[in-house]
Design an enzyme around this catalytic site. Structure first.
Site, PDB file in Angstrom:
ATOM      1  N   GLY A  28       0.832  -1.185   0.000  1.00 18.25           N
ATOM      2  CA  GLY A  28       0.000   0.000   0.000  1.00 18.25           C
ATOM      3  C   GLY A  28       0.871   1.240   0.000  1.00 18.25           C
ATOM      4  O   GLY A  28       2.077   1.177   0.232  1.00 18.25           O
ATOM      5  N   TYR A  29       0.246   2.362  -0.239  1.00 16.54           N
ATOM      6  CA  TYR A  29       0.954   3.631  -0.342  1.00 16.54           C
ATOM      7  C   TYR A  29       0.501   4.584   0.743  1.00 16.54           C
ATOM      8  O   TYR A  29      -0.696   4.807   0.925  1.00 16.54           O
ATOM      9  CB  TYR A  29       0.748   4.227  -1.738  1.00 16.54           C
ATOM     10  CG  TYR A  29       1.479   3.417  -2.767  1.00 16.54           C
ATOM     11  CD1 TYR A  29       2.782   3.720  -3.105  1.00 16.54           C
ATOM     12  CD2 TYR A  29       0.898   2.280  -3.312  1.00 16.54           C
ATOM     13  CE1 TYR A  29       3.483   2.926  -3.996  1.00 16.54           C
ATOM     14  CE2 TYR A  29       1.588   1.481  -4.199  1.00 16.54           C
ATOM     15  CZ  TYR A  29       2.883   1.819  -4.537  1.00 16.54           C
ATOM     16  OH  TYR A  29       3.583   1.025  -5.405  1.00 16.54           O
TER      17      TYR A  29
END
Length: 156
Positions: A28-29
């Site tokens: 994820g970011y």
């Protein structure tokens, strides 16, 4: 300063599948701005924080650090932009280089890309038969953009 020089291609056919076993990735970011991305990911029982700068040609700055797995899982669930990227990565040696094939799942199902890291942008290399169109400079295929615009939503 760490640098990543990487070329990315679409994968054609299934001949590559017999060459390696896949490893499950969840990533994820925390920040997906094109000027800098901050990514967290789990790879089996390990976890990493990666900071990347903007891509210039096929090169960008990259810094990666191992972090506690439990912390990463919590950040993926509570802090990361959604959807989480789910993929299997296959590492396949070919002609002196290691090709990494990412087979995406979930909202990016159907997308399969191959990446190869190089020592320089001008390094010559041989492509395996299962490597198709180059997509290195197409931002739609950046993992950080697959969060905002998943592959299954594209007009193909």
């Amino acid at each position: 300063m760490a640098k990543e020089i990487e070329r990315k291609f679409l994968v054609i056919g299934d001949d590559w599948r017999q060459l390696a076993k896949g490893t499950h990735y969840r990533q994820g970011y925390l920040n997906s701005a094109k000027e800098r991305t901050v990514r967290i990911r789990t790879i089996d029982d390990k976890a990493y924080l990666t900071v990347k700068g903007p891509t210039v040609g096929v090169t960008r700055q990259e810094y990666e650090y191992e972090i506690p797995h439990a912390d990463c899982v919590q950040m993926l669930e509570n802090l990361a932009e959604k959807p989480i990227i789910e993929k299997a990565r296959y590492k396949i040696p070919f002609a002196g280089l290691t090709w990494e094939i990412d087979e995406f799942f979930g909202v990016n199902a159907g997308l399969i890309v191959a990446e190869v890291e190089l020592a320089s942008e001008s390094q010559a290399f041989e492509k395996p038969a299962w490597v198709g169109e180059e997509i290195s400079s197409d931002p739609r295929y950046f993992n950080s953009n697959l969060v905002k615009n998943p592959y299954t939503t594209w007009d193909k």
